[in-house]
Design an enzyme around this catalytic site. Sequence first.
Site, PDB file in Angstrom:
ATOM      1  N   ASP A   1      42.184  50.134  23.126  1.00 28.15           N
ATOM      2  CA  ASP A   1      43.158  49.315  23.874  1.00 28.15           C
ATOM      3  C   ASP A   1      43.378  49.717  25.329  1.00 28.15           C
ATOM      4  O   ASP A   1      44.314  49.224  25.956  1.00 28.15           O
ATOM      5  CB  ASP A   1      44.532  49.313  23.164  1.00 28.15           C
TER       6      ASP A   1
ATOM      7  N   HIS B   1      37.884  52.309  18.822  1.00 26.28           N
ATOM      8  CA  HIS B   1      38.356  52.720  17.509  1.00 26.28           C
ATOM      9  C   HIS B   1      37.509  53.851  16.938  1.00 26.28           C
ATOM     10  O   HIS B   1      36.292  53.849  17.060  1.00 26.28           O
ATOM     11  CB  HIS B   1      38.341  51.517  16.566  1.00 26.28           C
TER      12      HIS B   1
HETATM   13  N1  GTP Z   1      48.542  45.182  32.342  1.00 21.26           N
HETATM   14  C1  GTP Z   1      47.261  45.275  32.021  1.00 21.26           C
HETATM   15  N2  GTP Z   1      46.872  45.078  30.740  1.00 21.26           N
HETATM   16  C2  GTP Z   1      45.558  45.158  30.461  1.00 21.26           C
HETATM   17  C3  GTP Z   1      44.593  45.449  31.444  1.00 21.26           C
HETATM   18  N3  GTP Z   1      43.366  45.473  30.866  1.00 21.26           N
HETATM   19  C4  GTP Z   1      43.566  45.210  29.557  1.00 21.26           C
HETATM   20  N4  GTP Z   1      44.883  45.012  29.295  1.00 21.26           N
HETATM   21  C5  GTP Z   1      45.470  44.679  28.004  1.00 21.26           C
HETATM   22  O1  GTP Z   1      45.257  45.759  27.107  1.00 21.26           O
HETATM   23  C6  GTP Z   1      44.963  45.292  25.797  1.00 21.26           C
HETATM   24  C7  GTP Z   1      43.648  45.859  25.329  1.00 21.26           C
HETATM   25  O2  GTP Z   1      42.577  45.381  26.098  1.00 21.26           O
HETATM   26  P1  GTP Z   1      41.071  45.426  25.593  1.00 21.26           P
HETATM   27  O3  GTP Z   1      40.236  45.018  26.751  1.00 21.26           O
HETATM   28  O4  GTP Z   1      40.911  44.685  24.336  1.00 21.26           O
HETATM   29  O5  GTP Z   1      40.924  46.979  25.300  1.00 21.26           O
HETATM   30  P2  GTP Z   1      39.689  47.758  24.675  1.00 21.26           P
HETATM   31  O6  GTP Z   1      39.676  49.088  25.341  1.00 21.26           O
HETATM   32  O7  GTP Z   1      38.456  46.938  24.786  1.00 21.26           O
HETATM   33  O8  GTP Z   1      40.115  47.901  23.171  1.00 21.26           O
HETATM   34  P3  GTP Z   1      39.193  48.314  21.895  1.00 21.26           P
HETATM   35  O9  GTP Z   1      37.862  47.654  22.060  1.00 21.26           O
HETATM   36  O10 GTP Z   1      39.962  47.833  20.728  1.00 21.26           O
HETATM   37  O11 GTP Z   1      39.093  49.812  21.960  1.00 21.26           O
HETATM   38  C8  GTP Z   1      44.956  43.757  25.908  1.00 21.26           C
HETATM   39  O12 GTP Z   1      46.198  43.282  25.507  1.00 21.26           O
HETATM   40  C9  GTP Z   1      44.728  43.524  27.378  1.00 21.26           C
HETATM   41  O13 GTP Z   1      45.230  42.286  27.824  1.00 21.26           O
HETATM   42  C10 GTP Z   1      45.047  45.636  32.795  1.00 21.26           C
HETATM   43  O14 GTP Z   1      44.288  45.890  33.722  1.00 21.26           O
HETATM   44  N5  GTP Z   1      46.376  45.527  33.009  1.00 21.26           N
END
Ligand code: GTP
Length: 396
Positions: A22, A88
């Site tokens: 996340d 994950h």
């Molecule tokens: N405020 C903010 N939220 C963000 C940003 N980038 C991602 N998010 C939020 O963080 C959450 C996770 O984003 P993902 O891109 O799915 O994260 P990830 O690292 O790919 O997650 P996994 O693949 O599950 O490990 C989502 O709700 C996004 O909208 C950012 O630059 N700013």
Amino acid sequence: MSKTAYVRTKPHLNIGTMGHVDHGKTTLTAAITKVLAERGADSGTRYVSFDRIDRAPEEAARGITINLAHVEYETDTRHYAHVDMPGHADYVKNMVTGAAQLDGAILVVSALDGVMPQTAEHVLLARQVGVDHIVVALNKADAVEDGEDALLADLVELEVRDLLTAHGYGGDAVPVVRVSGLRALEGDPRWTASVEALLDAVDTYVPMPERYLDAPFLLSVENVLTITGRGTVVTGAVERGTVRVGDRVEVLGAGVETVVTGVETFGKPMEEAQAGDNVALLLRGVARDTVRRGHVVAAPGSVVPGRRFTARVYVLSAREGGRSTPVTTGYRPQFYIRTADVVGDVDLGEVAVARPGDTVTMTVELGRDVPLESGLGFAVREGGRTVAAGTVTAVA
Ligand SMILES: Nc1nc2c(ncn2[C@@H]2O[C@H](COP(=O)(O)OP(=O)(O)OP(=O)(O)O)[C@@H](O)[C@H]2O)c(=O)[nH]1
Ligand SMILES: [Mg+2]
């Protein structure tokens, strides 16, 4: 079929996003493709949305294409294949072998949350599997803009630099770029500029690795697919040498010799794939169930599989996520070698015991033959976590 052929106009590198669950890896990956695609029709990049990346289905809509967690993009100077690694913990196994192919990595750290367990684990794994260059995307910078929050981002940056230094990455020199994948995706110019700055850092900080083009062809199979009406396809990164349609190859592990009848990258046919390229190879007359991840496709006779080797191995300390008790002769963990995952018996000889934190020489007898050679790196895992990392010093 009228597919446009892949034209090699820029050096190609393999890169990926890693980091805690996340923290925004997939969002940032989508944002990178969007920012680059918006440079224009001849940018060489097509926008890949968050859903397209995160869905990672097995559908073969793109023909004999590679693993769908990969996206491709081009900066002014380079062509990149980018793998978005899930944060994950269950996926760490994929990362162990997947990361072995990376020339560099973007470590995504949420400025809101800081260094978390998988941030540290991914840095450790990257080191073990030979990723020499990391660039940090301090993501969600949009959420830590004022007052105390801004201080928080400074602290997180220090924390990440310390973590990188602790793993031999020279944290003081590593570019740490404050970005917002989310706001860049929304088109906010301030944050699209932050993604541009991140890409500049990757272009300049991650050097072009040496490619072994003159060596006999070798590719370790990451994935096997069937394309109806065409046959069995294996995907992976070319470790060394080159391969063309019509070349004879041996599939070590499957025990078959065959001919390559198709070579593609990202759905585009290629004249010749070379070391470093992420490709799909169509193999003539090979049944789907004879080939598996971990098998090696190579120029016939160029590699000799074996199961006994000597290695220098570092046993991780408990602090690094390793064991809290020593390893002794008779220990039987899993060895991750290239894309293979094989059980092996450990013999520590006269030393007999290796404590967490020790570097020792061991002899290993694998459960099956795999192509081995001096200098080959591997990870040792047990119960879903990495407990040691080593390098083959001699093959018996
Ligand atoms: N405020 C903010 N939220 C963000 C940003 N980038 C991602 N998010 C939020 O963080 C959450 C996770 O984003 P993902 O891109 O799915 O994260 P990830 O690292 O790919 O997650 P996994 O693949 O599950 O490990 C989502 O709700 C996004 O909208 C950012 O630059 N700013
Ligand atoms: Mg993700």
